[in-house]
Scaffold this motif. Sequence first.
Motif, PDB file in Angstrom:
ATOM      1  N   SER A  12       7.807   0.078 -18.646  1.00  0.00           N
ATOM      2  CA  SER A  12       6.536   0.083 -17.934  1.00  0.00           C
ATOM      3  C   SER A  12       6.456  -1.108 -16.987  1.00  0.00           C
ATOM      4  N   VAL A  13       5.815  -0.879 -15.833  1.00  0.00           N
ATOM      5  CA  VAL A  13       5.583  -1.957 -14.873  1.00  0.00           C
ATOM      6  C   VAL A  13       4.092  -1.975 -14.543  1.00  0.00           C
ATOM      7  N   THR A  14       3.689  -2.873 -13.677  1.00  0.00           N
ATOM      8  CA  THR A  14       2.279  -3.019 -13.349  1.00  0.00           C
ATOM      9  C   THR A  14       1.691  -1.747 -12.742  1.00  0.00           C
ATOM     10  N   GLU A  15       0.443  -1.451 -13.083  1.00  0.00           N
ATOM     11  CA  GLU A  15      -0.242  -0.322 -12.445  1.00  0.00           C
ATOM     12  C   GLU A  15      -0.690  -0.686 -11.039  1.00  0.00           C
ATOM     13  N   GLY A  16      -0.666  -1.989 -10.694  1.00  0.00           N
ATOM     14  CA  GLY A  16      -1.060  -2.413  -9.364  1.00  0.00           C
ATOM     15  C   GLY A  16      -2.569  -2.506  -9.212  1.00  0.00           C
ATOM     16  N   PRO A  17      -3.026  -2.971  -8.062  1.00  0.00           N
ATOM     17  CA  PRO A  17      -4.459  -3.240  -7.870  1.00  0.00           C
ATOM     18  C   PRO A  17      -5.274  -2.061  -7.353  1.00  0.00           C
ATOM     19  N   TYR A  18      -4.649  -0.902  -7.123  1.00  0.00           N
ATOM     20  CA  TYR A  18      -5.351   0.194  -6.449  1.00  0.00           C
ATOM     21  C   TYR A  18      -5.611   1.407  -7.342  1.00  0.00           C
ATOM     22  N   TYR A  19      -5.687   1.185  -8.636  1.00  0.00           N
ATOM     23  CA  TYR A  19      -5.950   2.286  -9.561  1.00  0.00           C
ATOM     24  C   TYR A  19      -7.438   2.621  -9.583  1.00  0.00           C
ATOM     25  N   LEU A  20      -7.740   3.924  -9.761  1.00  0.00           N
ATOM     26  CA  LEU A  20      -9.109   4.381  -9.974  1.00  0.00           C
ATOM     27  C   LEU A  20      -9.137   5.364 -11.135  1.00  0.00           C
ATOM     28  N   ASP A  21     -10.134   5.252 -11.989  1.00  0.00           N
ATOM     29  CA  ASP A  21     -10.325   6.211 -13.074  1.00  0.00           C
ATOM     30  C   ASP A  21     -10.790   7.559 -12.516  1.00  0.00           C
ATOM     31  N   GLY A  22     -10.580   8.604 -13.309  1.00  0.00           N
ATOM     32  CA  GLY A  22     -11.195   9.891 -13.013  1.00  0.00           C
ATOM     33  C   GLY A  22     -10.511  10.725 -11.964  1.00  0.00           C
ATOM     34  N   ALA A  23      -9.190  10.547 -11.767  1.00  0.00           N
ATOM     35  CA  ALA A  23      -8.485  11.400 -10.803  1.00  0.00           C
ATOM     36  C   ALA A  23      -8.601  12.860 -11.221  1.00  0.00           C
ATOM     37  N   LEU A  24      -8.555  13.755 -10.248  1.00  0.00           N
ATOM     38  CA  LEU A  24      -8.742  15.176 -10.499  1.00  0.00           C
ATOM     39  C   LEU A  24      -7.454  15.842 -10.973  1.00  0.00           C
ATOM     40  N   ALA A  78     -14.234  -3.083  -4.170  1.00  0.00           N
ATOM     41  CA  ALA A  78     -13.545  -1.840  -4.514  1.00  0.00           C
ATOM     42  C   ALA A  78     -14.384  -1.005  -5.479  1.00  0.00           C
ATOM     43  N   PRO A  79     -14.338   0.331  -5.345  1.00  0.00           N
ATOM     44  CA  PRO A  79     -15.165   1.208  -6.181  1.00  0.00           C
ATOM     45  C   PRO A  79     -14.611   1.359  -7.588  1.00  0.00           C
ATOM     46  N   ASP A 139      -7.288   9.016  11.239  1.00  0.00           N
ATOM     47  CA  ASP A 139      -6.216  10.006  11.053  1.00  0.00           C
ATOM     48  C   ASP A 139      -6.694  11.439  11.240  1.00  0.00           C
ATOM     49  N   GLY A 140      -7.993  11.659  11.327  1.00  0.00           N
ATOM     50  CA  GLY A 140      -8.513  12.989  11.606  1.00  0.00           C
ATOM     51  C   GLY A 140      -8.493  13.947  10.436  1.00  0.00           C
ATOM     52  N   SER A 141      -8.191  13.471   9.252  1.00  0.00           N
ATOM     53  CA  SER A 141      -8.154  14.358   8.083  1.00  0.00           C
ATOM     54  C   SER A 141      -9.560  14.613   7.562  1.00  0.00           C
ATOM     55  N   THR A 142      -9.652  15.551   6.630  1.00  0.00           N
ATOM     56  CA  THR A 142     -10.937  15.839   5.978  1.00  0.00           C
ATOM     57  C   THR A 142     -10.964  15.240   4.582  1.00  0.00           C
ATOM     58  N   ALA A 143     -10.088  14.282   4.328  1.00  0.00           N
ATOM     59  CA  ALA A 143      -9.950  13.720   2.986  1.00  0.00           C
ATOM     60  C   ALA A 143     -11.201  12.970   2.551  1.00  0.00           C
ATOM     61  N   ASN A 144     -11.510  13.083   1.266  1.00  0.00           N
ATOM     62  CA  ASN A 144     -12.571  12.280   0.675  1.00  0.00           C
ATOM     63  C   ASN A 144     -12.009  10.881   0.449  1.00  0.00           C
ATOM     64  N   ASP A 145     -12.699   9.862   0.919  1.00  0.00           N
ATOM     65  CA  ASP A 145     -12.152   8.511   0.857  1.00  0.00           C
ATOM     66  C   ASP A 145     -11.982   7.960  -0.553  1.00  0.00           C
ATOM     67  N   LEU A 146     -12.491   8.672  -1.562  1.00  0.00           N
ATOM     68  CA  LEU A 146     -12.332   8.205  -2.938  1.00  0.00           C
ATOM     69  C   LEU A 146     -11.273   8.978  -3.716  1.00  0.00           C
ATOM     70  N   SER A 171      -6.963   5.695  -1.116  1.00  0.00           N
ATOM     71  CA  SER A 171      -8.326   6.200  -1.248  1.00  0.00           C
ATOM     72  C   SER A 171      -9.121   5.276  -2.163  1.00  0.00           C
ATOM     73  N   GLY A 172     -10.372   5.047  -1.796  1.00  0.00           N
ATOM     74  CA  GLY A 172     -11.223   4.138  -2.549  1.00  0.00           C
ATOM     75  C   GLY A 172     -11.082   2.686  -2.144  1.00  0.00           C
ATOM     76  N   TYR A 173     -10.024   2.364  -1.385  1.00  0.00           N
ATOM     77  CA  TYR A 173      -9.752   0.983  -0.984  1.00  0.00           C
ATOM     78  C   TYR A 173      -9.450   0.927   0.512  1.00  0.00           C
ATOM     79  N   THR A 174     -10.151   1.718   1.284  1.00  0.00           N
ATOM     80  CA  THR A 174      -9.795   1.888   2.694  1.00  0.00           C
ATOM     81  C   THR A 174     -10.115   0.679   3.568  1.00  0.00           C
TER      82      THR A 174
END
Length: 313
Positions: A65-77, A291-292, A141-148, A124-127
């Motif tokens: 195992s290595v670090t999860e890093g600083p950009y993790y968010l709970d509740g991914a789909l 960060a959220p 970037d013109g995408s329809t992505a949800n920023d979270l 996402s979530g850290y834009t």
Amino acid sequence: MTGSHKDKSITRRRAIAVTGGTVAAGGLAVAGYQSAFADETTSTTDADATASASSSSGTCVLMSSVTEGPYYLDGALVRKDITEGKSGVPLTLRITVQDTTDSCNPVAGAAVEIWHCDAWGYYSGYTTANPGGSAPAESEDGSTANDLTYLRGYQVANANGVVKFETIVPGWYTPRTCHIHVKVHTGGEKEDGTYEGGTVNYTGQLFFDDDIAETIFALEPYSQHSGSYTTLDNDMVYDGGGASSGLLTLTPVHKKDPSKGYKGFITLGIDPDAESTGAGSGGGGTPPSDAPTGTPPSDAPSDSASPSASASS
């Protein structure tokens, strides 16, 4: 030492002997997804066998195992297609989870979670986090992505311990090499579109050969992010161990037209009785102070919102 996607003298790292992979140039954009993911005529059994064989050097090896890093968010789909309209080189990712304590049997029902940055280095979530170098704003970037929620998701392993994701090859951000974050959970269950409970048994990162990264970062939209990126030899997390350290086996979808994307394979050997805190070796940068946290918004795209999400894993 770092490399630049505009510097063709970058030191090339040969990973074929380690992973059995094929190194090839990358391609471009959402238009290539149909070809990249049009391999569903292959049976599940054949696909699983290919995934295991292609990453044989990682088979029956307990992954560190290595670090999860600083950009993790709970509740991914829970969903197969995590792109949400983000442009980039298409990547079909097959991950096989094996129990290294039990004759390398597949871990059926394991929940594999991945997350990674977009083509310009934004999560996402850290834009608001600056990816380093010079990059357009994430919103351009013109995408329809949800920023979270973009480029984050879970899949639950089948009887052969295999999951499959449809995504794009990540870009880069200072001070890291090109990579994908991954966690393996067991003992939980799907609930309200995400995965709840259970134990995190493994936290790791998946890596890309420098040759492939160099080629891809010269393409649109990646090339709009200028500056220097970190090569594998100089990354703070990758330890040079090949597949057992997370180096993906990558093959082009079409040998004569690599712009159609890649297929990536790896086997993760875990101990289902162990617990990973996500505080392993390495680092990953510092996210914004605002960060959220928490779960994704109720209107976030799910499998039912994605036209390709219903395809067989």
